[in-house]
Design a protein around this motif. Structure first.
Motif, PDB file in Angstrom:
ATOM      1  N   THR A 153       0.810  -1.212   0.000  1.00  0.00           N
ATOM      2  CA  THR A 153       0.000   0.000   0.000  1.00  0.00           C
ATOM      3  C   THR A 153       0.844   1.264   0.000  1.00  0.00           C
ATOM      4  O   THR A 153       0.390   2.313  -0.473  1.00  0.00           O
ATOM      5  CB  THR A 153      -0.937   0.018   1.220  1.00  0.00           C
ATOM      6  OG1 THR A 153      -0.166  -0.125   2.417  1.00  0.00           O
ATOM      7  CG2 THR A 153      -1.958  -1.114   1.139  1.00  0.00           C
ATOM      8  N   TRP A 213       1.233   3.063  -3.278  1.00  0.00           N
ATOM      9  CA  TRP A 213       0.056   3.696  -3.872  1.00  0.00           C
ATOM     10  C   TRP A 213      -0.679   4.508  -2.804  1.00  0.00           C
ATOM     11  O   TRP A 213      -1.803   4.185  -2.424  1.00  0.00           O
ATOM     12  CB  TRP A 213      -0.866   2.626  -4.458  1.00  0.00           C
ATOM     13  CG  TRP A 213      -0.200   1.779  -5.486  1.00  0.00           C
ATOM     14  CD1 TRP A 213       0.444   0.599  -5.289  1.00  0.00           C
ATOM     15  CD2 TRP A 213      -0.087   2.073  -6.884  1.00  0.00           C
ATOM     16  NE1 TRP A 213       0.943   0.131  -6.474  1.00  0.00           N
ATOM     17  CE2 TRP A 213       0.642   1.006  -7.471  1.00  0.00           C
ATOM     18  CE3 TRP A 213      -0.540   3.122  -7.692  1.00  0.00           C
ATOM     19  CZ2 TRP A 213       0.928   0.971  -8.836  1.00  0.00           C
ATOM     20  CZ3 TRP A 213      -0.251   3.085  -9.047  1.00  0.00           C
ATOM     21  CH2 TRP A 213       0.471   2.020  -9.599  1.00  0.00           C
ATOM     22  N   GLN A 248      -4.445   5.662  -2.866  1.00  0.00           N
ATOM     23  CA  GLN A 248      -5.501   4.666  -2.998  1.00  0.00           C
ATOM     24  C   GLN A 248      -5.893   4.094  -1.634  1.00  0.00           C
ATOM     25  O   GLN A 248      -5.034   3.814  -0.798  1.00  0.00           O
ATOM     26  CB  GLN A 248      -5.048   3.542  -3.927  1.00  0.00           C
ATOM     27  CG  GLN A 248      -4.649   4.007  -5.308  1.00  0.00           C
ATOM     28  CD  GLN A 248      -5.760   4.777  -5.990  1.00  0.00           C
ATOM     29  OE1 GLN A 248      -6.869   4.265  -6.161  1.00  0.00           O
ATOM     30  NE2 GLN A 248      -5.483   6.016  -6.381  1.00  0.00           N
ATOM     31  N   ASP A 249      -7.181   3.917  -1.438  1.00  0.00           N
ATOM     32  CA  ASP A 249      -7.698   3.327  -0.206  1.00  0.00           C
ATOM     33  C   ASP A 249      -7.130   1.915  -0.067  1.00  0.00           C
ATOM     34  O   ASP A 249      -7.235   1.110  -0.998  1.00  0.00           O
ATOM     35  CB  ASP A 249      -9.222   3.273  -0.290  1.00  0.00           C
ATOM     36  CG  ASP A 249      -9.883   2.753   0.977  1.00  0.00           C
ATOM     37  OD1 ASP A 249      -9.205   2.062   1.773  1.00  0.00           O
ATOM     38  OD2 ASP A 249     -11.081   3.011   1.149  1.00  0.00           O
ATOM     39  N   PRO A 250      -6.530   1.580   1.080  1.00  0.00           N
ATOM     40  CA  PRO A 250      -5.979   0.229   1.265  1.00  0.00           C
ATOM     41  C   PRO A 250      -7.012  -0.883   1.106  1.00  0.00           C
ATOM     42  O   PRO A 250      -6.644  -2.044   0.888  1.00  0.00           O
ATOM     43  CB  PRO A 250      -5.432   0.269   2.702  1.00  0.00           C
ATOM     44  CG  PRO A 250      -5.140   1.708   2.955  1.00  0.00           C
ATOM     45  CD  PRO A 250      -6.214   2.459   2.216  1.00  0.00           C
ATOM     46  N   PHE A 308      -3.167  -5.272  -2.887  1.00  0.00           N
ATOM     47  CA  PHE A 308      -1.875  -4.597  -3.026  1.00  0.00           C
ATOM     48  C   PHE A 308      -0.765  -5.639  -2.828  1.00  0.00           C
ATOM     49  O   PHE A 308      -0.536  -6.096  -1.706  1.00  0.00           O
ATOM     50  CB  PHE A 308      -1.744  -3.479  -1.989  1.00  0.00           C
ATOM     51  CG  PHE A 308      -2.676  -2.324  -2.233  1.00  0.00           C
ATOM     52  CD1 PHE A 308      -2.214  -1.158  -2.827  1.00  0.00           C
ATOM     53  CD2 PHE A 308      -4.016  -2.410  -1.877  1.00  0.00           C
ATOM     54  CE1 PHE A 308      -3.075  -0.088  -3.054  1.00  0.00           C
ATOM     55  CE2 PHE A 308      -4.887  -1.344  -2.094  1.00  0.00           C
ATOM     56  CZ  PHE A 308      -4.416  -0.185  -2.687  1.00  0.00           C
TER      57      PHE A 308
END
Length: 225
Positions: A20, A23, A26-28, A33
């Protein structure tokens, strides 16, 4: 008009941050991921991706050398809804271009120093190429571990990647507009049907640009019509 469900997201990291942390916009909870061990090969990573997504048709996000893993997996049978390739290090598709060949030649020369047991010599060549600054003896002890990691990281060429691997695959390429090599690669992908968006100001990490979430949402929704 009814939209199809949005595809499952899979995020592949580059040679630096993993999972994660690669990125951060971006919402985990927004997808899978992946975090590959540093010593794993591109081929092993591609195999794991194919196996892990065998029962889905994901939208794959890939940064830098992660794009090599993603395209290798597609060549090996992975079915995807689409690809978002961020600064893709697909050097194999742009062989013959002077900036690409120059980069490969410099890295090859640097790696040759490693085989001779000269890690500092390797770093003296690679650091200016990759990090825009010379190596010095004064900071060598602080940078030795980083040099060792880059001396053994996977190279993004020599994996049999060709443009035809992406024929018919909806693809968005996002670049930062800072490095001619990545713009050349993007142009090759556009030639086989990819869309290209430039988000300047964040160098090799345009996924950190505040407009990145909006750009990918638009692309994602175009897949679900």
């Amino acid at each position: 008009m009814h939209r199809a469900p949005l595809p499952h997201r899979v995020f592949l990291h580059g040679a630096g941050r993993r999972g994660t942390t690669a990125w951060p916009s971006q919402d985990p909870e927004s997808g899978t991921f992946l975090s590959f061990p540093p010593e794993s090969s591109v081929e092993a990573q591609a195999g794991a991706l194919v196996e892990g997504e065998r029962d889905r048709t994901p939208l794959v996000f890939a940064h830098s050398i992660g794009a090599v893993t993603a395209v290798r997996a597609i060549a090996d049978g992975l079915r995807v809804s689409g690809l978002v390739l961020v600064e893709p290090a697909l050097y194999d598709i742009a062989r013959g271009e002077a900036p690409i060949e120059r980069h490969i030649a410099v890295v090859t020369e640097a790696r040759a120093r490693v085989t001779q047991g000269d890690l500092f010599g390797f770093w003296s060549i690679l650091r200016p190429l990759m990090f825009r600054g010379p190596s010095t003896r004064e900071r060598w002890e602080d940078e030795r571990a980083v040099a060792q990691r880059w001396a053994t990281t996977n190279l993004p060429w020599g994996h049999g990647i060709r443009e035809r691997c992406l024929a018919g695959v909806p693809t968005l390429v996002v670049t930062g507009g800072w490095n001619e090599e990545y713009e050349i690669i993007a142009s090759r992908l556009v030639d086989v049907g990819a869309d290209h968006m430039m988000l300047p100001g964040y160098a090799h990490r345009p996924q950190d640009h505040p407009d990145f979430p909006t750009v990918i949402t638009g692309f994602e929704r175009s897949l679900a019509i």
